[in-house]
Design a protein around this motif. Structure first.
Motif, PDB file in Angstrom:
ATOM      1  N   PRO A  43      41.236  39.192 -18.637  1.00  0.00           N
ATOM      2  CA  PRO A  43      41.548  37.756 -18.535  1.00  0.00           C
ATOM      3  C   PRO A  43      42.741  37.469 -19.447  1.00  0.00           C
ATOM      4  O   PRO A  43      42.744  37.869 -20.610  1.00  0.00           O
ATOM      5  N   ILE A  44      43.750  36.812 -18.921  1.00  0.00           N
ATOM      6  CA  ILE A  44      44.962  36.506 -19.673  1.00  0.00           C
ATOM      7  C   ILE A  44      45.015  35.000 -19.919  1.00  0.00           C
ATOM      8  O   ILE A  44      45.027  34.207 -18.975  1.00  0.00           O
ATOM      9  N   ASP A  45      45.015  34.628 -21.194  1.00  0.00           N
ATOM     10  CA  ASP A  45      45.087  33.212 -21.555  1.00  0.00           C
ATOM     11  C   ASP A  45      46.537  32.750 -21.489  1.00  0.00           C
ATOM     12  O   ASP A  45      47.425  33.381 -22.067  1.00  0.00           O
ATOM     13  N   THR A  46      46.762  31.659 -20.758  1.00  0.00           N
ATOM     14  CA  THR A  46      48.085  31.061 -20.669  1.00  0.00           C
ATOM     15  C   THR A  46      48.023  29.654 -21.246  1.00  0.00           C
ATOM     16  O   THR A  46      46.938  29.159 -21.572  1.00  0.00           O
ATOM     17  N   GLN A  47      49.149  29.016 -21.327  1.00  0.00           N
ATOM     18  CA  GLN A  47      49.213  27.655 -21.858  1.00  0.00           C
ATOM     19  C   GLN A  47      48.345  26.690 -21.043  1.00  0.00           C
ATOM     20  O   GLN A  47      47.845  25.710 -21.565  1.00  0.00           O
ATOM     21  N   TYR A  48      48.133  26.998 -19.755  1.00  0.00           N
ATOM     22  CA  TYR A  48      47.395  26.084 -18.882  1.00  0.00           C
ATOM     23  C   TYR A  48      46.012  26.580 -18.492  1.00  0.00           C
ATOM     24  O   TYR A  48      45.324  25.931 -17.718  1.00  0.00           O
ATOM     25  N   GLY A  49      45.610  27.722 -18.997  1.00  0.00           N
ATOM     26  CA  GLY A  49      44.291  28.243 -18.675  1.00  0.00           C
ATOM     27  C   GLY A  49      44.324  29.748 -18.477  1.00  0.00           C
ATOM     28  O   GLY A  49      45.369  30.378 -18.558  1.00  0.00           O
ATOM     29  N   LEU A  68      40.005  36.001  -9.791  1.00  0.00           N
ATOM     30  CA  LEU A  68      38.696  35.694 -10.373  1.00  0.00           C
ATOM     31  C   LEU A  68      38.721  34.391 -11.161  1.00  0.00           C
ATOM     32  O   LEU A  68      37.750  33.644 -11.168  1.00  0.00           O
ATOM     33  N   ARG A  69      39.846  34.156 -11.854  1.00  0.00           N
ATOM     34  CA  ARG A  69      39.991  32.932 -12.667  1.00  0.00           C
ATOM     35  C   ARG A  69      41.433  32.475 -12.581  1.00  0.00           C
ATOM     36  O   ARG A  69      42.358  33.289 -12.582  1.00  0.00           O
ATOM     37  N   ALA A  70      41.607  31.160 -12.527  1.00  0.00           N
ATOM     38  CA  ALA A  70      42.947  30.576 -12.508  1.00  0.00           C
ATOM     39  C   ALA A  70      42.874  29.194 -13.142  1.00  0.00           C
ATOM     40  O   ALA A  70      41.817  28.560 -13.133  1.00  0.00           O
ATOM     41  N   PRO A  71      43.983  28.722 -13.701  1.00  0.00           N
ATOM     42  CA  PRO A  71      43.983  27.368 -14.274  1.00  0.00           C
ATOM     43  C   PRO A  71      43.585  26.336 -13.215  1.00  0.00           C
ATOM     44  O   PRO A  71      44.114  26.340 -12.101  1.00  0.00           O
TER      45      PRO A  71
END
Length: 126
Positions: A43-49, A68-71
């Motif tokens: 999982p990569i954390d970005t500024q928006y999620g 699997l996951r997106a902002p």
């Protein structure tokens, strides 16, 4: 005057651009070329999620990529994800790698996608 520049490959986590010399040599990738299965990326954390993808390989070929996951915290995040993620997936399937261009207007989501996809491919080749 018109100047043409060679295509730049996207940067990876360390900030350095990948070059063809960074690619695995045939001797190191030959054993993993027949890998089959589904591998979840980090999982990569970005500024928006957070962005996370899973890649499915059949005999070393990318056959599917699932987000699997997106902002998705607000309507704008959902709008960006709805147009950027399918484009990124299509590009990655065509390239058969994580060496793809970011989608304009979705820089953070693109970078998270690329990094998560690369980590999934790294796990598949470990």
């Amino acid at each position: 005057m018109l100047a043409l520049k060679p295509h730049q490959l996207p940067t990876v986590a360390g900030g350095a651009a990948r070059t063809p010399s960074d690619a695995a040599s045939p001797s190191t990738s030959a054993g993993s070329a027949t890998r089959t299965g589904t591998f979840a990326g980090d999982p990569i954390d970005t500024q928006y999620g957070t962005v996370q993808v899973a890649v499915t390989l059949a005999k070393g070929k990318i056959t599917a990529i699932k987000v699997l996951r997106a902002p998705d915290q607000n309507g704008r995040d959902q709008q960006i994800a709805s147009y950027a993620l399918p484009r990124l997936t299509q590009e990655a399937l065509g390239a058969q790698s994580a060496h793809i261009d970011a989608v304009s207007g979705a820089s953070y989501t693109s970078q998270g996608y690329i990094q998560s996809l690369q980590s999934a491919l790294d796990q598949a080749h470990a």
